[in-house]
Design a protein around this motif. Structure first.
Motif, short mmCIF file in Angstrom:
data_model
loop_
_atom_site.label_atom_id
_atom_site.label_comp_id
_atom_site.label_asym_id
_atom_site.label_seq_id
_atom_site.Cartn_x
_atom_site.Cartn_y
_atom_site.Cartn_z
N ARG A 123 13.21 3.76 4.39
CA ARG A 123 12.43 2.86 3.51
C ARG A 123 11.72 2.01 2.56
NH1 ARG A 123 16.33 -0.47 -0.04
NH2 ARG A 123 17.75 -0.15 2.01
N TYR A 124 10.58 1.62 3.73
CA TYR A 124 9.10 0.95 3.13
C TYR A 124 8.31 2.53 2.37
CZ TYR A 124 10.26 -3.91 4.86
OH TYR A 124 10.03 -4.82 5.03
N GLU A 125 8.29 3.96 2.90
CA GLU A 125 7.70 4.58 2.59
C GLU A 125 7.74 4.43 0.92
OE1 GLU A 125 7.40 9.76 4.54
OE2 GLU A 125 9.37 8.46 4.06
N ALA A 126 10.14 4.79 0.92
CA ALA A 126 9.62 5.10 -0.37
C ALA A 126 9.56 3.65 -1.03
CB ALA A 126 11.30 5.01 -0.52
N LEU A 127 9.73 2.84 -0.44
CA LEU A 127 9.01 1.55 -1.47
C LEU A 127 7.59 1.92 -1.72
CD1 LEU A 127 10.79 -1.54 0.36
CD2 LEU A 127 11.04 -0.74 -2.48
N ALA A 128 6.80 2.66 -0.94
CA ALA A 128 5.48 3.00 -1.34
C ALA A 128 5.62 3.47 -2.13
CB ALA A 128 4.65 2.93 0.50
N ARG A 129 5.86 4.75 -1.96
CA ARG A 129 5.52 5.99 -2.41
C ARG A 129 5.61 5.30 -4.45
NH1 ARG A 129 4.48 9.72 0.24
NH2 ARG A 129 4.90 9.73 2.31
N GLU A 130 7.09 4.37 -4.33
CA GLU A 130 7.48 4.26 -5.62
C GLU A 130 6.23 3.44 -6.36
OE1 GLU A 130 10.84 2.73 -5.54
OE2 GLU A 130 11.99 5.26 -4.43
N GLY A 131 5.70 2.37 -6.01
CA GLY A 131 3.82 1.66 -5.84
C GLY A 131 5.26 0.34 -6.01
N LEU A 132 5.76 0.00 -5.06
CA LEU A 132 6.74 -1.22 -5.43
C LEU A 132 5.80 -1.98 -4.39
CD1 LEU A 132 10.23 -0.80 -5.41
CD2 LEU A 132 8.64 -1.35 -7.62
N ILE A 133 5.56 -1.85 -3.02
CA ILE A 133 4.56 -2.08 -2.16
C ILE A 133 2.88 -1.36 -2.26
CG2 ILE A 133 7.00 -3.46 -0.82
CD1 ILE A 133 6.23 -1.09 1.33
N ALA A 134 2.23 -2.69 -1.80
CA ALA A 134 0.78 -2.23 -1.34
C ALA A 134 0.14 -2.94 -0.44
CB ALA A 134 0.38 -1.57 -2.63
N PRO A 135 -1.21 -2.74 -0.18
CA PRO A 135 -1.63 -3.97 0.75
C PRO A 135 -1.99 -4.64 -0.19
CG PRO A 135 -2.09 -1.33 1.65
CD PRO A 135 -1.81 -1.27 0.67
N ALA A 136 -2.36 -5.90 -0.06
CA ALA A 136 -2.71 -7.04 -0.82
C ALA A 136 -4.33 -6.19 -1.32
CB ALA A 136 -2.52 -8.22 -0.34
N SER A 137 -5.19 -5.98 -0.07
CA SER A 137 -6.87 -6.28 0.20
C SER A 137 -6.78 -4.64 1.08
CB SER A 137 -7.07 -6.73 1.44
OG SER A 137 -8.57 -6.34 1.44
N PRO A 138 -7.90 -3.60 -0.45
CA PRO A 138 -7.86 -2.45 0.03
C PRO A 138 -8.54 -2.09 1.25
CG PRO A 138 -9.36 -3.58 -1.73
CD PRO A 138 -8.28 -4.39 -2.12
N HIS A 139 -8.98 -3.25 1.52
CA HIS A 139 -9.88 -2.94 2.97
C HIS A 139 -9.35 -3.92 3.66
CE1 HIS A 139 -13.62 -2.56 1.17
NE2 HIS A 139 -13.87 -4.13 -0.06
N ASP A 140 -7.72 -3.70 4.52
CA ASP A 140 -6.97 -3.86 5.14
C ASP A 140 -5.95 -3.52 4.77
OD1 ASP A 140 -5.78 -5.14 7.33
OD2 ASP A 140 -6.15 -7.04 6.90
N PRO A 141 -5.70 -2.49 4.91
CA PRO A 141 -4.71 -1.59 4.47
C PRO A 141 -2.98 -2.00 5.72
CG PRO A 141 -6.05 -0.20 4.62
CD PRO A 141 -6.52 -1.06 5.36
N ARG A 142 -3.24 -3.00 5.53
CA ARG A 142 -1.28 -3.59 6.23
C ARG A 142 -0.58 -3.71 5.43
NH1 ARG A 142 -3.13 -7.12 10.76
NH2 ARG A 142 -4.38 -7.63 9.48
N ILE A 143 0.76 -3.79 5.59
CA ILE A 143 1.60 -4.40 4.85
C ILE A 143 2.67 -4.99 5.63
CG2 ILE A 143 3.76 -3.94 3.64
CD1 ILE A 143 2.28 -1.19 2.87
N GLY A 144 2.84 -6.49 4.97
CA GLY A 144 3.56 -7.56 5.57
C GLY A 144 5.07 -7.61 5.59
N ALA A 145 5.77 -7.41 6.42
CA ALA A 145 7.03 -6.66 5.74
C ALA A 145 8.28 -8.42 6.51
CB ALA A 145 8.14 -5.67 6.40
N THR A 146 9.17 -7.90 5.36
CA THR A 146 9.94 -9.27 5.98
C THR A 146 11.16 -9.83 6.81
OG1 THR A 146 11.54 -8.56 4.09
CG2 THR A 146 9.60 -9.88 3.14
#
Length: 697
Positions: A225-248
């Protein structure tokens, strides 16, 4: 990388090709000095003194390759490696010449520091990890700036041969430590690092291990699901210098509910159930706390299907929205009567095969009666209901509403569990519809109001009323909780799907039970299966203990007052037999009732002066059917008179409700052979005619 709300590793989202998965190229804001020193110590010691190609190293490598029998040397500089990583090609003399020329051009155009920074962004560190910034997180769960000298040296050793120096294998770790020791020795010999730091790093290196392969939890559907959200452009890291995503997601809760789901599913496998799906959404924020797509992704039959996203028949779970739209359009009031009778049912039956007669909307919805729901949909309009369900996000179909008909109300319109969770969120959140939130960085559409707060709270009060569920759902079963919960179950045709959606003041829980092949289960309804799992999940989330009862309740509709309503039937002494509390607007309260707070007081008496009498047919009448008439014309007219003001009459035939009709209108009963008992009653209050006996021959 994706981490859960508590910082636990959840998954990585990589770039796929036919042969491998790469986990991206993390940006590097600045080059930490010790990272540069250790890297150059092993890869290009004269980096600063040449223009991209080290002639001395080339000559030395050529001589060793000519006379030696060991592994061949390439003498590639940092710049040449960047050229090769940007344009991979088979190792050959011509490719080497191209790399050298490109390296010279890169250094001439961008400078040494930029080329080194680019190398550190691209270099392979094994196991799909590219770039020192990603490797620092992947192997040691640290930002690159926080790496120790020993950790830096160990990582710097890997790019020469990521396969041989796999840090997750003991043999690879030994090779990497040996090469890292060479880097430390060079830094010490050239006095580039203080001796005390070298000594500490050497000591640490001897026992240094990566934290272990970042293993995602047993939640592959969630990772996808997170892979799909990323590929659809719905989630992306807040900072380009720290490509982490904080899941709920709360992985601890996810794990507990996954085990709970498997345990409950095992109870119903003998009845044909094969799979389970469960979602938990936090009230208010709409954050998804748990997302279980199946009991086991590895189940060869249907475990790989994510049933939170699969289209299935929703059974009766759409009924609350049918009532909500009727309230919104003014087509229904809480004090109106709806008829659960065979006449006018359009071929629709109830799941239990019975009809309960006239009832309040609260009872009809809480008892999940099919006939009132379909009749209500007919009254408001198919197209209006179809569009409302679309606005709620329950479907995106272009087909005409007529292709589904009235059966939309009882499961003909397919939808997904995730869509039901979002739609029920509108009921729980006072009529405001919001996207489900899977990550803090997620792009969400603007929330919209799809119904009034009054309607949402009114429907919620009906779904949370255990007395209103009688007689279809007994007290103290899986639909009743020690705290306030609004709950709706659903069962699709032939028991293919069993649903429960329930929400408390904290969370919304959705459960689906069924089979991947859409096969029928053995009479496994939502109330008998998914409701039990939803009850266990909500009890776990609330931490409720046996015997404890919380006093909390859902907020009532603003501007409405509670009124005690008599139910149909009554007692022989003229008093109400059973009552329900309904929330009504003061100006629309029944004239025989005053708006009042419910207190310990006797139920008020009904109108005792009304007397009913059946005028047609007479008692002990014999009727012969005409065999030449069509069946639909062989019917008997029923008429009654009343001594007082009566708006509606409930006609009973052989003790069962037949028709709710206006008092001044005749009712036509299709004659059946045999002796029958007919009675007229007042709905929702005491009052009944004498029973008339009719024989049909």
């Amino acid at each position: 990388m994706v981490y859960d709300r508590n910082g636990g590793f959840l998954t990585q989202i990589g770039a796929r090709d036919a042969a491998r998965i790469d986990y991206g190229y993390w940006p590097l804001r600045d080059i930490p000095q010790r990272v540069a020193l250790a890297t150059l110590a092993l890869e290009d010691r004269r980096f600063a003194s040449h223009g991209g190609v080290d002639a001395r190293a080339l000559l030395r490598a050529a001589w060793r390759n000519l006379v030696g029998r060991k592994r061949r040397e390439g003498a590639s500089t940092i710049a040449m490696q960047v050229a090769r990583m940007q344009n991979p090609a088979p190792r050959s003399f011509s490719a080497k010449i191209t790399e050298a020329a490109t390296a010279v051009a890169l250094v001439a155009r961008h400078g040494h520091e930029a080329v080194l920074a680019h190398y550190l962004r691209l270099a392979p560190y094994g196991n799909g990890s590219h770039g020192i910034a990603h490797a620092a997180r992947f192997y040691f769960d640290k930002p690159v700036e926080d790496l120790s000298l020993a950790e830096i040296a160990l990582l710097a050793a890997v790019p020469q041969s990521p396969g041989r120096m796999n840090l997750f294998r003991e043999s690879g770790l030994v090779l990497a430590r040996a090469r890292a020791a060479r880097a430390l020795a060079y830094l010490s010999r050239e006095t580039l690092v203080e001796p005390a730091q070298i000594a500490l790093a050497t000591k640490q290196l001897a026992t240094l291990h990566p934290i272990g392969a970042a293993r995602r939890p047993d939640a592959l559907h969630l990772s996808l699901r997170y892979e799909a959200l990323a590929r659809e452009g719905l989630i992306a890291p807040a900072s380009p210098h720290d490509p982490r995503i904080g899941a709920t997601i709360d992985l601890s809760l996810q794990d507990k509910l996954a085990h709970l789901s498997r345990r409950y599913l095992a109870l119903w496998r003998s009845a044909g159930a094969r799979q389970v799906a469960l979602m938990v959404v936090e009230r208010g924020a709409g954050a998804v706390l748990a997302d279980i797509g199946s009991s086991d992704y590895r189940d060869w039959r249907d475990g790989a299907i994510d049933f939170t996203r699969a289209l299935r028949s929703p059974g009766s779970t759409l009924k609350p929205f049918v009532y909500a739209l009727a309230f919104e359009r003014g087509a229904l009031e809480p004090t109106d009567l709806v008829a659960d009778v065979p006449e006018g049912a359009s071929g629709v039956n109830n799941a239990d095969g019975a009809f309960l007669g006239p009832m309040l909307p609260r009872q009809a919805l809480a008892n999940s009666r099919n006939v009132p729901a379909t009749n209500l949909m007919r009254r408001v309009g198919l197209e209006a209901n179809f569009q409302f369900l679309h606005d709620l996000g329950l479907h995106d179909l272009e087909a005409p509403a007529e292709s589904f008909g009235l059966s939309m109300a009882i499961g003909a319109l397919p939808t997904r569990l995730e869509h039901l969770m979002r739609a029920y969120g509108a009921l729980a959140e006072d009529g405001v519809l919001s996207d489900l939130l899977f990550a803090k960085e997620q792009q969400r559409r603007r929330s919209i109001r799809v119904m009034s707060s009054d309607t949402a709270r009114l429907v919620t009060s009906m779904l949370a009323d255990p007395l209103a569920r009688l007689p279809s759902f007994p007290r103290y079963g899986p639909l009743e909780y020690p705290f306030a919960v609004a709950v709706k179950t659903g069962t699709s045709q032939a028991y293919r799907d069993a649903w429960t959606i329930a929400y408390s003041r904290k969370v919304i829980v959705g459960v689906w039970i069924g089979r991947g092949d859409a096969g029928a289960m053995n009479r496994l309804s939502g109330a008998a299966s998914s409701a039990r799992l939803a009850h266990a999940a909500l009890t776990l989330i609330h931490g409720a203990k046996a015997g404890e009862i919380e006093a909390e309740s859902f907020p009532p509709p603003q501007g409405r007052v509670p009124v005690e309503m008599c139910l149909a039937g009554g007692r022989s002494d003229g008093r109400c037999g059973e009552t329900l509390v309904e929330w009504v607007r003061p100006e629309k309260a029944p004239p025989t009732r005053s708006a009042m707070e419910i207190a310990a007081r006797p139920a008020p008496r009904g109108d005792e002066n009304v007397e009913l009498a059946i005028t047609t047919p007479e008692h002990k009448t014999h009727v012969w059917r005409n065999p030449e008439l069509p069946v639909e014309l062989n019917r008997l007219a029923l008429r009654a008179s009343a001594s007082g003001s009566v708006e509606q009459i409930l006609w009973m035939v052989d003790g069962r409700p037949f028709r709710l009709a206006d008092a001044d209108q005749p009712v036509y009963w299709p004659m059946q052979p045999g002796t029958h008992r007919i009675q007229a009653r007042l709905p929702l209050r005491p009052g009944a005619s004498r029973t008339v006996e009719v024989t049909i021959e």
